[in-house]
Design a protein around this motif. Structure first.
Motif, PDB file in Angstrom:
ATOM      1  N   VAL A 227     -49.928 -79.988 117.966  1.00 23.27           N
ATOM      2  CA  VAL A 227     -49.084 -80.805 118.868  1.00 23.27           C
ATOM      3  C   VAL A 227     -49.584 -80.677 120.410  1.00 23.27           C
ATOM      4  CG1 VAL A 227     -46.762 -81.005 119.555  1.00 23.27           C
ATOM      5  CG2 VAL A 227     -47.376 -80.278 117.044  1.00 23.27           C
ATOM      6  N   VAL A 228     -49.639 -82.074 120.935  1.00 27.54           N
ATOM      7  CA  VAL A 228     -50.200 -82.061 122.086  1.00 27.54           C
ATOM      8  C   VAL A 228     -49.004 -82.576 123.021  1.00 27.54           C
ATOM      9  CG1 VAL A 228     -51.805 -83.103 123.734  1.00 27.54           C
ATOM     10  CG2 VAL A 228     -52.508 -82.556 121.420  1.00 27.54           C
ATOM     11  N   GLY A 229     -48.503 -81.910 123.914  1.00 24.05           N
ATOM     12  CA  GLY A 229     -47.255 -82.439 124.566  1.00 24.05           C
ATOM     13  C   GLY A 229     -45.937 -81.532 124.177  1.00 24.05           C
ATOM     14  N   CYS A 230     -45.565 -80.665 125.008  1.00 26.36           N
ATOM     15  CA  CYS A 230     -44.512 -79.764 124.545  1.00 26.36           C
ATOM     16  C   CYS A 230     -43.147 -80.036 125.359  1.00 26.36           C
ATOM     17  CB  CYS A 230     -44.724 -78.479 125.121  1.00 26.36           C
ATOM     18  SG  CYS A 230     -46.171 -77.825 123.907  1.00 26.36           S
ATOM     19  N   GLY A 231     -42.882 -81.192 125.622  1.00 27.73           N
ATOM     20  CA  GLY A 231     -41.649 -81.764 125.964  1.00 27.73           C
ATOM     21  C   GLY A 231     -40.759 -81.979 124.770  1.00 27.73           C
ATOM     22  N   GLN A 232     -39.440 -82.684 124.956  1.00 24.56           N
ATOM     23  CA  GLN A 232     -38.146 -82.702 123.896  1.00 24.56           C
ATOM     24  C   GLN A 232     -38.837 -83.050 122.623  1.00 24.56           C
ATOM     25  OE1 GLN A 232     -35.139 -85.219 124.885  1.00 24.56           O
ATOM     26  NE2 GLN A 232     -33.923 -84.876 122.839  1.00 24.56           N
ATOM     27  N   TRP A 233     -39.567 -84.249 122.443  1.00 26.26           N
ATOM     28  CA  TRP A 233     -39.993 -84.647 121.248  1.00 26.26           C
ATOM     29  C   TRP A 233     -41.189 -83.803 120.681  1.00 26.26           C
ATOM     30  CZ3 TRP A 233     -38.909 -86.631 116.671  1.00 26.26           C
ATOM     31  CH2 TRP A 233     -37.369 -87.252 116.823  1.00 26.26           C
TER      32      TRP A 233
END
Length: 317
Positions: A7-13
């Motif tokens: 997973v690339v991107g550890c924001g909310q989604w």
């Protein structure tokens, strides 16, 4: 053997994807431009936080889930395709049609899968609605209406880009074609961006659709309806379990004196249990394994961005 995803991107989604893939047993790594955000998530889910270059070079990782700022989706996905990875991209896949088309071309050129994260397409209630419509429960489809209202986020993003992709995916699937005409009424109320909008579309054969989105509504409303010649069906996402999908045998008939109407009480249809994101990610894993085309693939992703661009004069960031 379960395929391995990063997973690339550890924001909310991104965090939602991390949690769900961990539960499925397919999470191999996480990436984020901010190591301070990735570190606690990596520790919580017992998975390594790695640099994107390392993930792209790792042949043991089969695919990526991109949950980044939309402006980064296209360039990152194209690098991933060149590295031999399949990619699921959160909506939207780009901020203009040209960028979206370039990403779709890159996937095809490298023989990789491109799937867009239109998660409501995997909602079991929508799947049941879709099946009922295709079985003729409402007769010939004539109109589609989708409403998404609430007090939303004000993150410098146009409400059309933020909320409408969900509804566009459902509308395009039921309509089965790209719209021939798009008209939009936008309203700026409490910010310097579009806060509420109505999007009207006309499809080949005369089928019409309307999408209402607002982030300044004092109440929440999330309904999707299909109107046909023999009835109407509504998916109310905020209704209690067991009453989310209602079939109405309403009919309007032309008569000598004008029109006749038949009103019917709702028939609530049974639906399967299941979480949309879990079903979406399992579908992506299945496509990686079988090389089947994703249900929410490149063509739908590009068409959604085209409509968003036509419906809004401003872009998301």
């Amino acid at each position: 053997m379960t395929k391995r995803l990063a997973v690339v991107g550890c924001g909310q989604w991104g965090q939602n994807h991390v949690r769900t893939l961990r539960e499925i047993g397919a999470l191999a790594a996480i990436c984020d431009a901010d190591p301070a955000r990735a570190a606690p998530l990596a520790e919580r889910f017992a998975v390594p936080a790695r640099a994107l270059d390392d993930v792209l070079a790792d042949r043991a990782i089969d695919g990526l889930v991109l949950a980044m700022p939309p402006r980064l989706h296209g360039p990152t996905a194209r690098r991933a395709f060149a590295a031999g990875k399949d990619v699921l991209i959160e909506k939207p896949i780009g901020l203009d049609p040209a960028d979206a088309e370039e990403t779709a071309r890159a996937a095809a050129e490298h023989g990789r899968l491109l799937m867009v994260g239109h998660v409501l397409r995997f909602h079991p209630v929508f799947e049941r609605l879709d099946a009922a419509v295709r079985e003729g429960a409402v007769g010939e489809v004539r109109h589609i209406a989708s409403t998404r209202l609430g007090l939303g986020r004000f993150l410098g993003m146009d409400v059309v880009w933020d909320l409408a992709p969900h509804d566009l995916s459902l509308v395009l699937h039921v309509a089965g074609a790209a719209p021939e005409r798009i008209e939009t009424l936008r309203r700026t109320v409490l910010s310097n961006e579009t806060d509420a909008a109505d999007i009207a579309m006309t499809f080949p054969g005369g089928v019409t659709a309307e999408i209402h989105v607002s982030r300044i509504s004092p109440y929440r409303d999330r309904r999707f309806s299909v109107v046909g010649t023999e009835g109407m069906i509504t998916f109310d996402d905020l209704a209690p379990e067991g009453r989310k999908l209602a079939l109405y045998a309403h009919q309007v008939r032309r008569a000598d004196a004008g029109f006749t109407f038949r009103h019917a009480d709702p028939e609530y249809l049974e639906t399967e249990p299941g979480l949309p994101l879990d079903r979406e990610l399992r579908h992506f894993l299945h496509c990686i394994e079988t090389r089947e085309s994703p249900r929410t693939g490149a063509a739908e992703a590009v068409e959604t961005v085209r409509i968003l661009a036509a419906a809004s004069p401003r872009r998301a960031d």
